[in-house]
Design a protein around this motif. Structure first.
Motif, PDB file in Angstrom:
ATOM      1  N   TRP A  36       0.859  -1.186   0.000  1.00  0.00           N
ATOM      2  CA  TRP A  36       0.000   0.000   0.000  1.00  0.00           C
ATOM      3  C   TRP A  36       0.897   1.238   0.000  1.00  0.00           C
ATOM      4  O   TRP A  36       1.865   1.314   0.761  1.00  0.00           O
ATOM      5  CB  TRP A  36      -0.900   0.040   1.235  1.00  0.00           C
ATOM      6  N   PHE A  37       0.545   2.174  -0.840  1.00  0.00           N
ATOM      7  CA  PHE A  37       1.232   3.456  -0.917  1.00  0.00           C
ATOM      8  C   PHE A  37       0.178   4.552  -0.833  1.00  0.00           C
ATOM      9  O   PHE A  37      -1.011   4.294  -1.027  1.00  0.00           O
ATOM     10  CB  PHE A  37       1.997   3.582  -2.236  1.00  0.00           C
ATOM     11  N   GLY A  42       0.495  17.455  -3.833  1.00  0.00           N
ATOM     12  CA  GLY A  42       1.774  18.139  -3.782  1.00  0.00           C
ATOM     13  C   GLY A  42       2.925  17.302  -3.262  1.00  0.00           C
ATOM     14  O   GLY A  42       4.061  17.778  -3.210  1.00  0.00           O
ATOM     15  N   ASN A  43       2.630  16.071  -2.863  1.00  0.00           N
ATOM     16  CA  ASN A  43       3.676  15.203  -2.314  1.00  0.00           C
ATOM     17  C   ASN A  43       3.957  14.031  -3.242  1.00  0.00           C
ATOM     18  O   ASN A  43       3.141  13.683  -4.101  1.00  0.00           O
ATOM     19  CB  ASN A  43       3.252  14.660  -0.950  1.00  0.00           C
ATOM     20  N   GLU A  44       5.101  13.413  -3.037  1.00  0.00           N
ATOM     21  CA  GLU A  44       5.414  12.207  -3.778  1.00  0.00           C
ATOM     22  C   GLU A  44       4.649  11.020  -3.183  1.00  0.00           C
ATOM     23  O   GLU A  44       4.267  11.035  -2.016  1.00  0.00           O
ATOM     24  CB  GLU A  44       6.915  11.935  -3.726  1.00  0.00           C
ATOM     25  N   ARG A  45       4.471  10.015  -3.994  1.00  0.00           N
ATOM     26  CA  ARG A  45       3.846   8.801  -3.500  1.00  0.00           C
ATOM     27  C   ARG A  45       4.800   8.129  -2.521  1.00  0.00           C
ATOM     28  O   ARG A  45       5.989   7.995  -2.791  1.00  0.00           O
ATOM     29  CB  ARG A  45       3.526   7.874  -4.669  1.00  0.00           C
ATOM     30  N   GLU A  46       4.261   7.693  -1.384  1.00  0.00           N
ATOM     31  CA  GLU A  46       5.107   7.127  -0.342  1.00  0.00           C
ATOM     32  C   GLU A  46       4.612   5.763   0.119  1.00  0.00           C
ATOM     33  O   GLU A  46       3.415   5.467   0.079  1.00  0.00           O
ATOM     34  CB  GLU A  46       5.175   8.073   0.866  1.00  0.00           C
ATOM     35  N   PHE A  47       5.549   4.981   0.574  1.00  0.00           N
ATOM     36  CA  PHE A  47       5.264   3.637   1.087  1.00  0.00           C
ATOM     37  C   PHE A  47       4.476   3.724   2.384  1.00  0.00           C
ATOM     38  O   PHE A  47       4.772   4.557   3.250  1.00  0.00           O
ATOM     39  CB  PHE A  47       6.578   2.896   1.320  1.00  0.00           C
ATOM     40  N   VAL A  48       3.499   2.835   2.532  1.00  0.00           N
ATOM     41  CA  VAL A  48       2.721   2.751   3.767  1.00  0.00           C
ATOM     42  C   VAL A  48       2.942   1.404   4.446  1.00  0.00           C
ATOM     43  O   VAL A  48       3.318   1.329   5.616  1.00  0.00           O
ATOM     44  CB  VAL A  48       1.220   2.960   3.488  1.00  0.00           C
ATOM     45  N   ALA A  49       2.687   0.329   3.718  1.00  0.00           N
ATOM     46  CA  ALA A  49       2.800  -1.011   4.290  1.00  0.00           C
ATOM     47  C   ALA A  49       2.892  -2.026   3.167  1.00  0.00           C
ATOM     48  O   ALA A  49       2.495  -1.761   2.031  1.00  0.00           O
ATOM     49  CB  ALA A  49       1.597  -1.320   5.181  1.00  0.00           C
ATOM     50  N   ALA A  50       3.418  -3.195   3.504  1.00  0.00           N
ATOM     51  CA  ALA A  50       3.493  -4.286   2.543  1.00  0.00           C
ATOM     52  C   ALA A  50       3.365  -5.600   3.274  1.00  0.00           C
ATOM     53  O   ALA A  50       3.682  -5.708   4.472  1.00  0.00           O
ATOM     54  CB  ALA A  50       4.801  -4.234   1.753  1.00  0.00           C
ATOM     55  N   TYR A  59       6.058  -1.861   7.616  1.00  0.00           N
ATOM     56  CA  TYR A  59       5.298  -0.621   7.796  1.00  0.00           C
ATOM     57  C   TYR A  59       6.210   0.598   7.748  1.00  0.00           C
ATOM     58  O   TYR A  59       7.361   0.550   8.183  1.00  0.00           O
ATOM     59  CB  TYR A  59       4.578  -0.619   9.146  1.00  0.00           C
ATOM     60  N   ALA A  60       5.655   1.681   7.267  1.00  0.00           N
ATOM     61  CA  ALA A  60       6.326   2.962   7.420  1.00  0.00           C
ATOM     62  C   ALA A  60       6.244   3.384   8.887  1.00  0.00           C
ATOM     63  O   ALA A  60       5.267   3.069   9.579  1.00  0.00           O
ATOM     64  CB  ALA A  60       5.658   4.014   6.535  1.00  0.00           C
ATOM     65  N   ASP A  61       7.257   4.087   9.342  1.00  0.00           N
ATOM     66  CA  ASP A  61       7.273   4.519  10.749  1.00  0.00           C
ATOM     67  C   ASP A  61       6.047   5.353  11.096  1.00  0.00           C
ATOM     68  O   ASP A  61       5.544   5.296  12.226  1.00  0.00           O
ATOM     69  CB  ASP A  61       8.541   5.318  11.035  1.00  0.00           C
ATOM     70  N   ASP A 104      13.469  -4.594  -2.955  1.00  0.00           N
ATOM     71  CA  ASP A 104      12.974  -4.302  -1.614  1.00  0.00           C
ATOM     72  C   ASP A 104      11.456  -4.149  -1.659  1.00  0.00           C
ATOM     73  O   ASP A 104      10.837  -4.354  -2.694  1.00  0.00           O
ATOM     74  CB  ASP A 104      13.626  -3.035  -1.058  1.00  0.00           C
ATOM     75  N   TYR A 105      10.885  -3.821  -0.523  1.00  0.00           N
ATOM     76  CA  TYR A 105       9.435  -3.687  -0.410  1.00  0.00           C
ATOM     77  C   TYR A 105       8.990  -2.231  -0.315  1.00  0.00           C
ATOM     78  O   TYR A 105       7.788  -1.972  -0.301  1.00  0.00           O
ATOM     79  CB  TYR A 105       8.939  -4.421   0.837  1.00  0.00           C
TER      80      TYR A 105
END
Length: 124
Positions: A36-37, A42-50, A59-61, A104-105
């Motif tokens: 999940w991203f 206005g922001n870049e797409r970021e990692f949430v969880a996998a 998980y992202a912190d 990587d994930y």
């Protein structure tokens, strides 16, 4: 043909919970990790969880202790349970299928198929 369809987004108040679903088509669903991203304006797409095919999770912190990723391989579906939502969680949430043998994930480039996204808006 691989398709990923997200659902479950919406407008909620801070502090409540929401569960997103990612329904996948295609063969050998249980073989692939799903991530999940999210992308805020206005922001870049970021990692949430996998989650890997075997159930290992990452998980992202920023979402640890609040979000939980899970999967039901019999239903070809991955879930993202989001608790204690904050306004900063507002974004379009995307699920994606990780390419086998990717490095990587956490990197967007590790994922080859993406859904169209579902909007999550958290009001304060």
């Amino acid at each position: 043909q691989v398709q990923l369809v997200e659902s479950g987004g919406g407008l909620v108040q801070a502090g409540v919970s929401l569960r997103l679903s990612c329904a996948a088509s295609g063969r050998a669903f249980s073989t692939y990790a799903i991530g999940w991203f999210r992308q805020a304006p206005g922001n870049e797409r970021e990692f949430v969880a996998a989650i890997t095919g075997g159930g290992t999770t990452y998980y992202a912190d920023s979402v640890k202790e609040r979000f939980t990723i899970s999967r039901d391989n019999a239903k070809n579906t991955v879930y993202l349970q989001m608790n204690s939502l904050k306004p900063e969680d507002t974004a379009v949430y995307y699920c994606a299928r990780r390419t086998l043998y990717a490095s990587d994930y956490f990197n967007l480039r590790s994922y080859g198929y993406w859904g169209q996204g579902t909007q999550v808006t958290v009001s304060s």
